[in-house]
Motif scaffolding. Structure first.
Motif, short mmCIF file in Angstrom:
data_model
loop_
_atom_site.label_atom_id
_atom_site.label_comp_id
_atom_site.label_asym_id
_atom_site.label_seq_id
_atom_site.Cartn_x
_atom_site.Cartn_y
_atom_site.Cartn_z
N THR A 1 2.50 0.25 -10.57
CA THR A 1 3.88 0.72 -10.63
C THR A 1 4.38 0.54 -12.06
N THR A 2 5.52 1.14 -12.35
CA THR A 2 6.12 1.01 -13.68
C THR A 2 7.28 0.03 -13.60
N GLY B 1 9.85 -0.78 -8.68
CA GLY B 1 8.97 -1.80 -8.12
C GLY B 1 9.28 -3.21 -8.53
N VAL B 2 8.29 -4.05 -8.42
CA VAL B 2 8.41 -5.48 -8.63
C VAL B 2 8.42 -5.77 -10.13
N LYS B 3 9.32 -6.58 -10.57
CA LYS B 3 9.39 -6.93 -12.00
C LYS B 3 8.76 -8.27 -12.23
N VAL C 1 3.03 3.83 -7.38
CA VAL C 1 4.42 3.86 -6.94
C VAL C 1 5.26 4.15 -8.17
N LEU C 2 5.77 5.37 -8.23
CA LEU C 2 6.47 5.88 -9.40
C LEU C 2 7.74 6.59 -8.98
N ASN C 3 8.64 6.80 -9.93
CA ASN C 3 9.81 7.63 -9.59
C ASN C 3 9.43 9.10 -9.76
N THR D 1 3.14 -1.58 -15.19
CA THR D 1 2.64 -0.94 -16.41
C THR D 1 3.70 -0.02 -16.98
N LYS D 2 3.40 0.50 -18.13
CA LYS D 2 4.23 1.56 -18.73
C LYS D 2 3.54 2.88 -18.42
#
Length: 164
Positions: A157-158, A162-164, A33-35, A6-7
């Motif tokens: 996650t953004t 994470g996973v793209k 899961v973020l920075n 997500t954004k």
């Protein structure tokens, strides 16, 4: 694990959707899961609730117990903290769960506690296409979970992490 990219500006909507989706599962655990920059932004701007510092709350209760009792009562202490939340439990700073002396499996512990009500957790580790992890390999508190091990855990996650 179900992973949603997500954004940051959509995180509240995605959390709401994950909570609804999780209500049909045996456990309703949602990991963010973020920075680090995004964590502050989520807590301040995008989620209209107070995240509880799990490590602080647990350490206040564990400090008076022997090492053996800490291991024994950890699950019930976490469950008690979840029960205190009204509808949804929000945890940040869960690092104490990884303390080697507690001999806990943090993800399983949180998943079990999320059977009663949804738990939203800011995950203090990383995510890649194969696993969710905490700390670096070789460190005593290192944990790694294969993404296919936990069916009822949702990860938000953004694109930056994470996973793209």
């Amino acid at each position: 694990m179900k992973i949603s990219n997500t954004k940051i500006e959509n995180i509240k909507t995605d959390i709401d959707q994950a909570i609804k989706s999780g209500s049909f599962q045996s456990s309703n655990l949602i990991l963010l899961v973020l920075n680090p920059r995004e964590i502050d932004e989520v807590i301040v701007k995008h989620v209209d609730t107070q995240f509880k510092n799990l490590s602080k709350l647990l350490s206040e209760k564990l400090v008076v117990l022997s090492l053996k009792d800490r291991e024994q009562y950890l699950h019930s202490l976490v469950s008690d903290l979840v029960k205190e939340a009204v509808d949804i439990c929000y945890f940040s700073r869960i690092n104490l769960l990884f303390e080697e002396s507690l001999q806990a499996d943090p993800l399983k512990l949180l998943q079990h506690a999320a059977k009663k009500k949804p738990i939203i957790v800011i995950w203090p580790g990383s995510l890649d296409s194969m696993s969710l992890s905490y700390a670096k390999p070789g460190l005593p508190d290192y944990k790694s979970y294969k993404l296919n091990e936990f069916q009822d855990v949702q990860v938000i996650t953004t694109c930056e992490q994470g996973v793209k």
